[in-house]
Every structure is written in structure tokens, then in C-alpha cells.
Design a protein around this motif. Structure first.
Motif: not given
Length: 265
Positions: A231-246
Motif C-alpha cells: 500500500r501507499s505511504f499515505e494509506t499505511v500512515l493512516k493504518q498506523w494512526t488508527r492503531l496508535h489511537e486504539t
């Protein structure tokens, strides 16, 4: 084709053994001298025929020697960081270890095809010592739940364009990437419903559970053989952000899951 793999954080040699079986040549780096001694016995043939080189050192900002903390009950928690080696009140003790820079390994052995980096809180040091010219074709680091975005940005700056987050916490689930089946016959009632919900969450988030022959407790296969879609950098950064917020919502313990970030050019 370049068949060189760096196993930085060899631990008990589980990843190294499978890399060798898959036909790769390996440079394995491990700070704990007891682990290194065991590995030199276990892999005596591969060392003799030149397919494996073991470096008994810790990766650091510079050479020399430093205090290193050994976790007595869970060796994989051994680290320069005492708070990691002592997690949960674990018994631990200090030793002095030789240090190498990641750049010195590349200067000695060459740029690897893939670098697996898992050195308990110090993976970023390796990324910081790379340049676009010395960055491997594939690379992985253990995901930092609190600051994984920093590692993603470092990878992007090194020229990596495709990424994926692999969930290692589900390697106890027999997952088939072709069919998406979690073998739910083993999970009935409330547990089964939880497993099915977890599968939907993972699929929706684009996170890839382990699906390979490496076994529980290992980091798994090189980037080209990992499950899931690049996946793109932008997509994976969003995935990481969701994990971080969880993690933040769940408090001190967070998810308690092990993820790796993989990248390729």
C-alpha cells in the motif's frame, strides 16, 4: 539476484533457519553471547560452507562497548533499554557487549536484499544509518505503537514507496490468505464470534495476519513473501494512526499486539 539477508536481532535463530532453508545467505546479528554460542553449534554446517555469518554485537550509534540488559525469563526482551528488559517485573541482569553501526555491517558484507530488524526499541537506529544508496530492496522493523509514524517517514525518505503492516499477534491462528478462512471450527460460541469479528476488523483495516511457515515467535518471511497487499505511504500512515489511537484509548497496556512494518522500493 542478490540473495543476502540481514537478520538483525537473531535471538534463537528461528528466522535465520528458515532464511537458510529458503536459499538465502544470511548475516545474523545478536548481542547476547549465549544465543550466539548456541547458534554457532546449531548452524555449524552453514557457517562452515559460508552461507551464514554471525556477528556478536549490538547495533548502536557508534562502535565500542555498552551496558546491555538481558531479560532472564524472556530473552527476546533483552535490550539497551532496561525498562524493556524488566517489563512486568521480569528478572534481568546487565552485561557489557561490543557495538557495531549498521553502516559498518553494510560496508563489510554489502547491501542485503532484505533486512529484518527487531532489536527491542532500537530499530530506528538502523534506519537512521541508511542512505537511499544503501537501503535494501526490502526491509522490516518492529512497529513502534507510540512513534511508528517516525519510522514510516524515515523509510519514505530512503526511497521506499510501498508499505504494509503485518500483524504478528495472530500467528497462533491458522490463516489462509487465499481464502481468508480462519479455521473457525476450532472456535465455537463467544470465542468463535470474537474471532470472526476480529477477521472483519483486520480485513477492513488492511492489516495482514501472519500466514507463513516460519512459526510462532518469529518475524516471518522477507517482504516479497508476506501476506497482503502493498500500500501507499499515505494509506499505511493512516493504518498506523488508527492503531496508535486504539492504543491510547485502551490505556497503559494498549493493544498488546506485535506488528511489523515492511517496506519496498
Amino acid at each position: 539476484m542478490n540473495r543476502l539477508v540481514f537478520d538483525v536481532g537473531m535471538f534463537d535463530g528461528g528466522d535465520t533457519a528458515q532464511y537458510l532453508r529458503d536459499g538465502y545467505d544470511v548475516v545474523a546479528v545478536e548481542a547476547n553471547p549465549e544465543m550466539v554460542g548456541d547458534a554457532r553449534v546449531l548452524f555449524a554446517n552453514e557457517i562452515a560452507n559460508g552461507r551464514l555469518k554471525i556477528v556478536n554485537a549490538a547495533i548502536a550509534e557508534e562502535g565500542g562497548e555498552r551496558e546491555f540488559w538481558i531479560c532472564d525469563s524472556l530473552g527476546e526482551w533483552s535490550s539497551f533499554d532496561r525498562s524493556i528488559a524488566s517489563r512486568g517485573g521480569a528478572e534481568h541482569h546487565a552485561i557489557t557487549v561490543p557495538c557495531r553501526t549498521f553502516g559498518s555491517l553494510i560496508a563489510e558484507f554489502g547491501v542485503p536484499y532484505y533486512a529484518k530488524i527487531d532489536i527491542e526499541g532500537h530499530d530506528r537506529i538502523c534506519l537512521q544509518q541508511l542512505t537511499p544508496a544503501t537501503a535494501p530492496q526490502f526491509i522490516s522493523v518492529e512497529m513502534e505503537h507510540g512513534s511508528g509514524d517516525v519510522d514510516l517517514r524515515l523509510m519514505k525518505a530512503l526511497g521506499y514507496t510501498k508499505f504494509k503492516i503485518v500483524c504478528q499477534a495472530l500467528d497462533w491462528i491458522d490463516y489462509n490468505p487465499a481464502t481468508g478462512i480462519l479455521f473457525e471450527r476450532y472456535f465455537g460460541g463467544r470465542t468463535g464470534r470474537a474471532v470472526r469479528k476480529l477477521r472483519r476488523i483486520m480485513k477492513h483495516a488492511g492489516l495482514n495476519p501472519r500466514a507463513d511457515k516460519y512459526g510462532q515467535g518469529t518475524s516471518g518471511p522477507p517482504g516479497p513473501d508476506t501476506a497482503g497487499t502493498w500500500r501507499s505511504f499515505e494509506t499505511v500512515l493512516k493504518q498506523w494512526t488508527r492503531l496508535h489511537e486504539t492504543d491510547k484509548r485502551k490505556g497503559a497496556e494498549g493493544l498488546g499486539w506485535w506488528f511489523d512494518i515492511h517496506a519496498t522500493k
